[in-house]
Design a protein around this motif. Structure first.
Motif, PDB file in Angstrom:
ATOM      1  N   VAL A   1       0.831  -1.201   0.000  1.00  0.00           N
ATOM      2  CA  VAL A   1       0.000   0.000   0.000  1.00  0.00           C
ATOM      3  C   VAL A   1       0.868   1.254   0.000  1.00  0.00           C
ATOM      4  O   VAL A   1       0.572   2.232  -0.684  1.00  0.00           O
ATOM      5  CB  VAL A   1      -0.942   0.007   1.223  1.00  0.00           C
ATOM      6  CG1 VAL A   1      -1.701   1.312   1.292  1.00  0.00           C
ATOM      7  CG2 VAL A   1      -1.906  -1.171   1.155  1.00  0.00           C
ATOM      8  N   LEU A   2       1.958   1.239   0.751  1.00  0.00           N
ATOM      9  CA  LEU A   2       2.849   2.394   0.822  1.00  0.00           C
ATOM     10  C   LEU A   2       3.487   2.683  -0.528  1.00  0.00           C
ATOM     11  O   LEU A   2       3.629   3.846  -0.924  1.00  0.00           O
ATOM     12  CB  LEU A   2       3.943   2.150   1.875  1.00  0.00           C
ATOM     13  CG  LEU A   2       3.484   2.167   3.338  1.00  0.00           C
ATOM     14  CD1 LEU A   2       4.669   1.830   4.242  1.00  0.00           C
ATOM     15  CD2 LEU A   2       2.901   3.529   3.707  1.00  0.00           C
ATOM     16  N   ARG A   3       3.870   1.630  -1.238  1.00  0.00           N
ATOM     17  CA  ARG A   3       4.493   1.817  -2.545  1.00  0.00           C
ATOM     18  C   ARG A   3       3.509   2.413  -3.537  1.00  0.00           C
ATOM     19  O   ARG A   3       3.840   3.291  -4.320  1.00  0.00           O
ATOM     20  CB  ARG A   3       5.035   0.473  -3.051  1.00  0.00           C
ATOM     21  CG  ARG A   3       6.278   0.022  -2.301  1.00  0.00           C
ATOM     22  CD  ARG A   3       6.542  -1.448  -2.478  1.00  0.00           C
ATOM     23  NE  ARG A   3       6.882  -1.791  -3.852  1.00  0.00           N
ATOM     24  CZ  ARG A   3       7.032  -3.039  -4.265  1.00  0.00           C
ATOM     25  NH1 ARG A   3       6.858  -4.050  -3.417  1.00  0.00           N
ATOM     26  NH2 ARG A   3       7.349  -3.293  -5.513  1.00  0.00           N
ATOM     27  N   VAL A   4       2.266   1.931  -3.538  1.00  0.00           N
ATOM     28  CA  VAL A   4       1.243   2.469  -4.431  1.00  0.00           C
ATOM     29  C   VAL A   4       0.920   3.909  -4.051  1.00  0.00           C
ATOM     30  O   VAL A   4       0.788   4.783  -4.900  1.00  0.00           O
ATOM     31  CB  VAL A   4      -0.032   1.599  -4.386  1.00  0.00           C
ATOM     32  CG1 VAL A   4      -1.143   2.255  -5.200  1.00  0.00           C
ATOM     33  CG2 VAL A   4       0.260   0.202  -4.914  1.00  0.00           C
ATOM     34  N   ALA A   5       0.795   4.180  -2.749  1.00  0.00           N
ATOM     35  CA  ALA A   5       0.493   5.530  -2.281  1.00  0.00           C
ATOM     36  C   ALA A   5       1.599   6.499  -2.657  1.00  0.00           C
ATOM     37  O   ALA A   5       1.349   7.650  -3.009  1.00  0.00           O
ATOM     38  CB  ALA A   5       0.303   5.519  -0.760  1.00  0.00           C
TER      39      ALA A   5
ATOM     40  N   THR B   1      -1.405   1.006 -16.490  1.00  0.00           N
ATOM     41  CA  THR B   1      -1.095   1.051 -15.064  1.00  0.00           C
ATOM     42  C   THR B   1      -2.062   0.162 -14.284  1.00  0.00           C
ATOM     43  O   THR B   1      -1.658  -0.592 -13.400  1.00  0.00           O
ATOM     44  CB  THR B   1      -1.183   2.492 -14.535  1.00  0.00           C
ATOM     45  OG1 THR B   1      -0.264   3.321 -15.259  1.00  0.00           O
ATOM     46  CG2 THR B   1      -0.858   2.558 -13.052  1.00  0.00           C
ATOM     47  N   GLY B   2      -3.335   0.263 -14.629  1.00  0.00           N
ATOM     48  CA  GLY B   2      -4.343  -0.559 -13.961  1.00  0.00           C
ATOM     49  C   GLY B   2      -4.114  -2.046 -14.155  1.00  0.00           C
ATOM     50  O   GLY B   2      -4.223  -2.839 -13.216  1.00  0.00           O
TER      51      GLY B   2
ATOM     52  N   ALA C   1      -3.163  -4.773 -11.319  1.00  0.00           N
ATOM     53  CA  ALA C   1      -4.045  -5.926 -11.140  1.00  0.00           C
ATOM     54  C   ALA C   1      -3.273  -7.235 -11.248  1.00  0.00           C
ATOM     55  O   ALA C   1      -3.631  -8.230 -10.626  1.00  0.00           O
ATOM     56  CB  ALA C   1      -5.165  -5.890 -12.177  1.00  0.00           C
ATOM     57  N   GLY C   2      -2.208  -7.216 -12.048  1.00  0.00           N
ATOM     58  CA  GLY C   2      -1.400  -8.417 -12.202  1.00  0.00           C
ATOM     59  C   GLY C   2      -0.377  -8.603 -11.104  1.00  0.00           C
ATOM     60  O   GLY C   2       0.383  -9.572 -11.114  1.00  0.00           O
TER      61      GLY C   2
ATOM     62  N   GLY D   1      -6.811  -1.645 -10.193  1.00  0.00           N
ATOM     63  CA  GLY D   1      -5.639  -2.445  -9.843  1.00  0.00           C
ATOM     64  C   GLY D   1      -5.689  -2.944  -8.421  1.00  0.00           C
ATOM     65  O   GLY D   1      -5.314  -4.089  -8.132  1.00  0.00           O
ATOM     66  N   GLY D   2      -6.186  -2.100  -7.513  1.00  0.00           N
ATOM     67  CA  GLY D   2      -6.249  -2.483  -6.114  1.00  0.00           C
ATOM     68  C   GLY D   2      -7.275  -3.558  -5.820  1.00  0.00           C
ATOM     69  O   GLY D   2      -7.058  -4.452  -5.005  1.00  0.00           O
ATOM     70  N   THR D   3      -8.404  -3.503  -6.541  1.00  0.00           N
ATOM     71  CA  THR D   3      -9.482  -4.463  -6.284  1.00  0.00           C
ATOM     72  C   THR D   3      -9.268  -5.779  -7.015  1.00  0.00           C
ATOM     73  O   THR D   3      -9.931  -6.768  -6.705  1.00  0.00           O
ATOM     74  CB  THR D   3     -10.844  -3.879  -6.696  1.00  0.00           C
ATOM     75  OG1 THR D   3     -10.800  -3.442  -8.056  1.00  0.00           O
ATOM     76  CG2 THR D   3     -11.204  -2.690  -5.806  1.00  0.00           C
ATOM     77  N   HIS D   4      -8.365  -5.781  -8.008  1.00  0.00           N
ATOM     78  CA  HIS D   4      -8.116  -7.006  -8.768  1.00  0.00           C
ATOM     79  C   HIS D   4      -6.705  -7.541  -8.569  1.00  0.00           C
ATOM     80  O   HIS D   4      -6.252  -8.385  -9.317  1.00  0.00           O
ATOM     81  CB  HIS D   4      -8.336  -6.756 -10.258  1.00  0.00           C
ATOM     82  CG  HIS D   4      -9.761  -6.466 -10.616  1.00  0.00           C
ATOM     83  ND1 HIS D   4     -10.354  -5.234 -10.414  1.00  0.00           N
ATOM     84  CD2 HIS D   4     -10.718  -7.263 -11.176  1.00  0.00           C
ATOM     85  CE1 HIS D   4     -11.609  -5.288 -10.824  1.00  0.00           C
ATOM     86  NE2 HIS D   4     -11.849  -6.480 -11.291  1.00  0.00           N
ATOM     87  N   LEU D   5      -6.025  -7.032  -7.569  1.00  0.00           N
ATOM     88  CA  LEU D   5      -4.634  -7.403  -7.336  1.00  0.00           C
ATOM     89  C   LEU D   5      -4.495  -8.916  -7.177  1.00  0.00           C
ATOM     90  O   LEU D   5      -5.116  -9.521  -6.312  1.00  0.00           O
ATOM     91  CB  LEU D   5      -4.114  -6.703  -6.081  1.00  0.00           C
ATOM     92  CG  LEU D   5      -2.596  -6.722  -5.853  1.00  0.00           C
ATOM     93  CD1 LEU D   5      -1.884  -6.019  -7.007  1.00  0.00           C
ATOM     94  CD2 LEU D   5      -2.265  -6.026  -4.547  1.00  0.00           C
ATOM     95  N   VAL D   6      -3.694  -9.532  -8.045  1.00  0.00           N
ATOM     96  CA  VAL D   6      -3.521 -10.981  -8.042  1.00  0.00           C
ATOM     97  C   VAL D   6      -2.899 -11.459  -6.740  1.00  0.00           C
ATOM     98  O   VAL D   6      -1.840 -11.002  -6.331  1.00  0.00           O
ATOM     99  CB  VAL D   6      -2.630 -11.430  -9.221  1.00  0.00           C
ATOM    100  CG1 VAL D   6      -2.311 -12.918  -9.109  1.00  0.00           C
ATOM    101  CG2 VAL D   6      -3.335 -11.136 -10.553  1.00  0.00           C
TER     102      VAL D   6
END
Length: 201
Positions: free
Chosen positions: A3-7, A39-40, A44-45, A191-196
């Protein structure tokens, strides 16, 4: 950590947008719009680092062609506004990224803990592709203006222009920025809701 990296990547986008001038905002918006779907999908992947690298490289490449406005000997909307320049920049960025990442990996234990050696080439490729896509996003933004560009010069001198809006139109620049920003937010949400394997944020 994820989460920190995405933020961190999200905060970087916000800072770039806030400090953009009006013309730059339009190109920033176009870059965000072009970057958003990729990006998305990367997020997600599970390719979080790659998503941040791709987006950052694309945003940097999106502003690069207008360097010709600050160099008197270079024609504005000349070679730096062509597909060929985008290809050269993308390849060089990929090579430099690989060299820098390899150096950091071999000399920094923190980098070694974040990425494995097998991922370096892939991240460098993502960086190069992002840079190339960034230049293309800039060309696309200039194509919608009355002035247009010659994207394949000197191979093909034909000018491409759609005359949808003037480059100096504040409303168009602001609207494009907003659309791009919303698209990027959508990319982070998707991306966050489909994160593998991660079950989302």
């Amino acid at each position: 950590m994820l989460v920190l990296r995405v933020a961190s990547g999200y905060n970087l986008l916000v800072r770039i947008i806030i400090y953009s001038d009006m013309l730059r905002r339009g190109h920033t918006g176009m870059s965000l719009l072009v970057s958003a779907p990729f990006t998305g999908l990367l997020l997600a992947g599970g390719f979080v680092a790659e998503a941040i690298v791709f987006t950052g490289s694309l945003l940097a490449g999106g502003g690069l062609p207008d360097v010709d406005t600050r160099v008197p000997v270079v024609k504005h909307r000349g070679f730096l506004h062509t597909v060929w320049f985008g290809l050269i920049y993308g390849v060089l960025l990929g090579i430099v990224s690989l060299l820098v990442l390899t150096f950091l990996y071999t000399n920094n234990s923190i980098v070694q803990s974040v990425v494995d050696i097998d991922s370096l080439q892939w991240i460098a490729v993502v960086s190069g592709v992002g840079g190339f896509a960034g230049v293309l996003s800039h060309l696309l933004g200039d194509m919608i203006t009355p002035w247009g560009i010659n994207p394949f010069e000197p191979v093909d001198d034909r000018k491409v222009k759609f005359e949808l809006t003037k480059a100096s139109n504040e409303s168009s620049n602001t609207a494009l920025l907003i659309v791009g920003f919303v698209a990027m937010i959508g990319a982070f949400v998707y991306g966050g809701t489909h994160l593998v394997g991660g079950g989302g944020f």
